[in-house]
Scaffold this motif. Structure first.
Motif, PDB file in Angstrom:
ATOM      1  N   ILE A 260       0.834  -1.202   0.000  1.00 12.41           N
ATOM      2  CA  ILE A 260       0.000   0.000   0.000  1.00 12.41           C
ATOM      3  C   ILE A 260       0.870   1.254   0.000  1.00 12.41           C
ATOM      4  O   ILE A 260       0.526   2.258  -0.632  1.00 12.41           O
ATOM      5  CB  ILE A 260      -0.970  -0.004   1.201  1.00 12.41           C
ATOM      6  CG1 ILE A 260      -2.032  -1.096   1.021  1.00 12.41           C
ATOM      7  CG2 ILE A 260      -1.668   1.351   1.349  1.00 12.41           C
ATOM      8  CD1 ILE A 260      -2.929  -1.286   2.228  1.00 12.41           C
TER       9      ILE A 260
ATOM     10  N   SER B  10       0.418   4.135  -2.747  1.00 14.47           N
ATOM     11  CA  SER B  10       0.157   5.503  -2.301  1.00 14.47           C
ATOM     12  C   SER B  10       1.183   6.468  -2.876  1.00 14.47           C
ATOM     13  O   SER B  10       0.833   7.577  -3.313  1.00 14.47           O
ATOM     14  CB  SER B  10       0.184   5.559  -0.769  1.00 14.47           C
ATOM     15  OG  SER B  10      -0.767   4.677  -0.222  1.00 14.47           O
TER      16      SER B  10
ATOM     17  N   SER C 119      -8.804   2.011   1.490  1.00 11.94           N
ATOM     18  CA  SER C 119      -7.974   1.394   2.532  1.00 11.94           C
ATOM     19  C   SER C 119      -8.342  -0.067   2.713  1.00 11.94           C
ATOM     20  O   SER C 119      -7.475  -0.946   2.775  1.00 11.94           O
ATOM     21  CB  SER C 119      -8.139   2.153   3.849  1.00 11.94           C
ATOM     22  OG  SER C 119      -7.783   3.513   3.710  1.00 11.94           O
TER      23      SER C 119
ATOM     24  N   PHE D 258      -7.516  -2.186  -0.836  1.00 14.86           N
ATOM     25  CA  PHE D 258      -6.120  -2.533  -1.095  1.00 14.86           C
ATOM     26  C   PHE D 258      -5.586  -3.491  -0.036  1.00 14.86           C
ATOM     27  O   PHE D 258      -4.797  -4.387  -0.352  1.00 14.86           O
ATOM     28  CB  PHE D 258      -5.269  -1.266  -1.169  1.00 14.86           C
ATOM     29  CG  PHE D 258      -5.448  -0.496  -2.440  1.00 14.86           C
ATOM     30  CD1 PHE D 258      -5.116  -1.051  -3.665  1.00 14.86           C
ATOM     31  CD2 PHE D 258      -5.967   0.792  -2.423  1.00 14.86           C
ATOM     32  CE1 PHE D 258      -5.297  -0.353  -4.842  1.00 14.86           C
ATOM     33  CE2 PHE D 258      -6.144   1.504  -3.600  1.00 14.86           C
ATOM     34  CZ  PHE D 258      -5.817   0.938  -4.813  1.00 14.86           C
ATOM     35  N   PHE D 259      -6.012  -3.310   1.199  1.00  8.10           N
ATOM     36  CA  PHE D 259      -5.570  -4.240   2.237  1.00  8.10           C
ATOM     37  C   PHE D 259      -6.089  -5.641   1.942  1.00  8.10           C
ATOM     38  O   PHE D 259      -5.376  -6.637   2.125  1.00  8.10           O
ATOM     39  CB  PHE D 259      -6.060  -3.780   3.611  1.00  8.10           C
ATOM     40  CG  PHE D 259      -5.066  -4.029   4.714  1.00  8.10           C
ATOM     41  CD1 PHE D 259      -4.780  -5.316   5.143  1.00  8.10           C
ATOM     42  CD2 PHE D 259      -4.400  -2.980   5.310  1.00  8.10           C
ATOM     43  CE1 PHE D 259      -3.856  -5.548   6.147  1.00  8.10           C
ATOM     44  CE2 PHE D 259      -3.468  -3.194   6.316  1.00  8.10           C
ATOM     45  CZ  PHE D 259      -3.191  -4.489   6.733  1.00  8.10           C
TER      46      PHE D 259
END
Length: 386
Positions: free
Chosen positions: A22, A26, A289, A292-293
């Motif tokens: 991540i 980002s 969040s 992607f996790f």
């Protein structure tokens, strides 16, 4: 034994590749936002490409706070004494020192390049306090404020539950809307005389007011503390998480296109409205969040991408800090060539910036293995104690 007690940590849990991956995603998003700003110099910029650079990437900064909190709380024992002094000592080494080093380097570089010189001591302190030495450095200022308030976040995460998180989310939406869109408040701020001491503290509130991102930070800490339940939730609700992610992205993009097509906004005005602090942007950050996790945890993508994601994550900190250098000199080359930044050139510009930032990160990391002070000063990485 003494170090473990000082950090109030349990035996270290398994490494989560999702956090590293991540970070890389980002960093790529942040570069997209800053390349998009360059592309907007073209008055005929393609609104769809602007949406890709400037709207679809809007999760990039707040998701950093999410994974920062997740990493902090993942190995933290909430019921053990918290050694704040030791905690801050480590964070100063990993964040404050690189922040100061990069700030000074940018001020020296830009002072030379643009012929403005180095700021006087008072102006220097103001620039450092607000993170204005370069446009990406404010993130480290907010992060330091989050660290300074760590006892408060521990207290909140200890007591967090569905009801309190929902109330915090509503408060977050209300506060961010007021800060971003309150006409009376913004008229008051811009109406202050330039000699007012209060004016810069309000003008640059996005650079240090942690209140703009409290919910996503606390959510990251809460999910890290309840990692087993979070893992189970991601596994069972993967399709729902994916659907909500795409729906939230569609909602934010629809808002952006409405501002342009219906309300008559310019692309610049639209991206300054459809951002991460508007209600649609907040929900997009949350779903991004989780999304992607989830995909990085359960590997719902080709496995051959993992080495690339690892490298992007490993070098994301340096690339994030250094990419404006690449943007500056690529833009100068483009200007000297007499070319306008068209859509194809903007896309090439993005990948060139990413490649140069990553190349610089890899080279400096290698040199830093032989000259440790380089890694210590630029990315806060210290040699492992033998």
């Amino acid at each position: 034994m003494q170090e473990q007690a000082a950090t109030a940590a349990r035996p270290r849990k398994p490494r989560l590749a999702a956090i590293e991956y991540i970070r890389g995603i980002s960093m790529m998003g942040v570069i997209g936002i800053h390349v998009g700003s360059q592309y907007l110099s073209n008055t005929a910029a393609n609104v769809d490409l602007v949406a890709l650079f400037e709207v679809a990437t809007r999760f990039s900064v707040p998701i950093f706070f999410f994974i920062s909190a997740f990493g902090l709380f993942y190995n933290l024992d909430l019921h053990a004494p918290f050694d704040f002094r030791y905690f801050m000592k480590r964070r100063f080494k990993t964040v404050l020192v690189p922040y100061l080093v990069w700030s000074i380097c940018y001020l020296l570089h830009d002072g030379w390049l643009y012929g403005v010189g180095f700021p006087d001591p008072l102006h220097l302190l103001v620039l450092l306090f607000f993170g204005n030495a370069k446009y990406q450095l404010y993130f480290l200022v907010i992060l330091l404020w989050f660290y300074l308030l760590m006892p408060l976040w521990i207290w909140m995460v200890r007591r967090a539950g569905l009801v309190s998180l929902t109330l915090l989310l509503l408060a977050q939406i209300g506060f961010d809307y007021w800060s971003s869109f309150s006409t009376s408040f913004n008229l008051f701020v811009y109406g202050l005389p330039d000699t007012s001491i209060l004016k810069p503290f309000l003008m640059y509130r996005l650079n240090y007011w942690v209140m703009h991102y409290v919910f996503i930070f606390v959510l990251g800490g809460y999910l890290a503390v309840h990692i087993d339940a979070f893992m189970d939730f991601m596994k069972k609700q993967r399709l729902g998480i994916t659907a909500f992610f795409w729906a939230s992205l569609a909602s934010l993009l629809a808002y952006y296109y409405q501002l342009i097509a219906v309300d008559g906004y310019t692309p610049l005005e639209a991206i300054n409205t459809a951002h991460q602090l508007c209600p649609a942007g907040i929900f997009y950050t949350i779903t991004a969040s989780l999304f992607f996790f989830t995909i990085f945890t359960y590997q719902k993508y080709p496995a051959f991408l993992n080495p690339l994601l690892h490298q992007l994550g490993k070098h994301s900190y340096f690339a994030y800090l250094a990419h404006p250098i690449a943007i500056t000199y690529l833009a100068m080359m483009l200007q000297h060539s007499g070319r306008i930044m068209t859509a194809p050139i903007a896309i090439a510009f993005y990948f060139a910036t990413l490649a140069l930032a990553m190349l610089g990160a890899i080279i400096c990391r290698k040199i830093g293995e032989q000259l440790p002070i380089l890694n210590e000063l630029t990315i806060g990485v210290y040699p492992k104690k033998k």
